[in-house]
Design an enzyme around this catalytic site. Sequence first.
Site, PDB file in Angstrom:
ATOM      1  N   ASP A  64       9.312   1.979   4.765  1.00 12.07           N
ATOM      2  CA  ASP A  64      10.037   0.605   4.374  1.00 12.07           C
ATOM      3  C   ASP A  64      11.153   0.893   3.360  1.00 12.07           C
ATOM      4  O   ASP A  64      11.114   1.232   2.406  1.00 12.07           O
ATOM      5  CB  ASP A  64       8.801  -0.285   3.535  1.00 12.07           C
ATOM      6  CG  ASP A  64       9.423  -1.563   3.232  1.00 12.07           C
ATOM      7  OD1 ASP A  64      10.538  -1.826   3.803  1.00 12.07           O
ATOM      8  OD2 ASP A  64       8.687  -2.268   2.409  1.00 12.07           O
ATOM      9  N   ASP A 264      16.385  -3.053   6.766  1.00 12.98           N
ATOM     10  CA  ASP A 264      14.865  -3.221   6.404  1.00 12.98           C
ATOM     11  C   ASP A 264      13.914  -2.602   7.600  1.00 12.98           C
ATOM     12  O   ASP A 264      13.503  -3.399   8.382  1.00 12.98           O
ATOM     13  CB  ASP A 264      14.534  -4.549   5.904  1.00 12.98           C
ATOM     14  CG  ASP A 264      13.157  -4.671   5.351  1.00 12.98           C
ATOM     15  OD1 ASP A 264      12.455  -3.562   5.120  1.00 12.98           O
ATOM     16  OD2 ASP A 264      12.636  -5.756   4.668  1.00 12.98           O
TER      17      ASP A 264
END
Length: 430
Positions: A64, A264
Amino acid sequence: MHSRFIFILPLFFLLTGWYSSATSGHQSLSSIVFQVTGNVYPTGYYYVTVNVGNPPKPYWLDLDTGSDLTWLQCDAPCAKCFPAPHKPYKPNKNLVTCMDPLCASVHWPETLNCESPKDQCDYEVQYADHGSSLGLLVNDRFRLKYTNGTVVEPRLAFGCGYDQEVEASMSPPYTDGVLGLGLGKASILRQLNELGVTKNVVAHCLSAQGDGHLFFGDEFVPSSGVTWIPMSTTKIEKHYYLGAAELLVGGKTSGIKGLLIVFDSGSTYTYFSAKAYNALVSLLMNDLKGKQIYDANEDKTLPVCWKGSKPFKSIQDVKNLFNPITLSFAKSKNVRFQMDPEAYLVISKYGNACLGILNGSEVGLESVNLIGDISFHDKLIIYDNDKQRIGWAPANCSKLPNVNDGALDRRGRCKPDESNMDILQAYCAA
């Protein structure tokens, strides 16, 4: 996991730790490579295996770049832990206390009040997909292996999560936690850099066919062929913000400009703001008129799906019907990030083509536009924090980087050398 963009930001802390003295003088000269496992559909996430503790135990962590906090499910004890591939991590007198300066960083900008110097340091993080983790801060050894074979065991701080919520649409098995690779000081990457273990560079390469690789350090950053854009921190603090872009479909303007773009990898799909999303869907629908493809409203895999006269077997069956989608960054010498159909469509289990770009306004993203895993397919995405830039290049993400001299034979097959097997895992036959 869907959209791991953090809205509550208890981003934290300065680093304490150690690394093996045996690696002194080598730690910045080599990179650390991880095999990536997973896919956008049907799994919904990509993960890496990280070994934590003494003795080290494996944990699968959702990679992440949209958040800083690395956390593992934790037996502290578990108040609410979801099914996971491995048993929860068990802390062993390695808590970060409330009075530790690290704890104050977790709670910034709020003021932290400690009733006792020995109180544990709590954290809570919430994600855009309504997932969350509640827990306490700990530190422990992370066993990492350079591509030159050297092993390091830095002591890193991370979250020990004993109360988790996950997105309702997800089905087990889940991962054991999240590997936070964002810009803040809490990031594992930032911690490793401050210890001198690696350069402050991370890159991922996610294959449209599933799996891929991730690396820390700049050893495998191509010397040419990369499109670079300066990082911008003026709008969205602590995230990989690329600046404002114009939306193009099939090379033609959509009339939508000024889109705030964030990369992201914790977001499975790409999210556009409502105005951009609606314009995109309208343009795609218009382009499909007169073609042998129809709305598939009965397919609830994603909000927008199309069907043909017979089920599609792969994106190759429909890619010629769809135009590329492009983000044009006018203030960066017209730098463009192109998404071909493979980077915004999935084929559902019903054989329909579904749009992997969603309306971010429906999950509270407002003006932020997240570029997620689906749009990273078959691109090497490089986050170079040392030089404050982000880059991308087309890549064969199914192929592992040339890990070390002599590790592969002339045909790219692994030699039976146990010294490199930890690194080459799925790429080498056991």
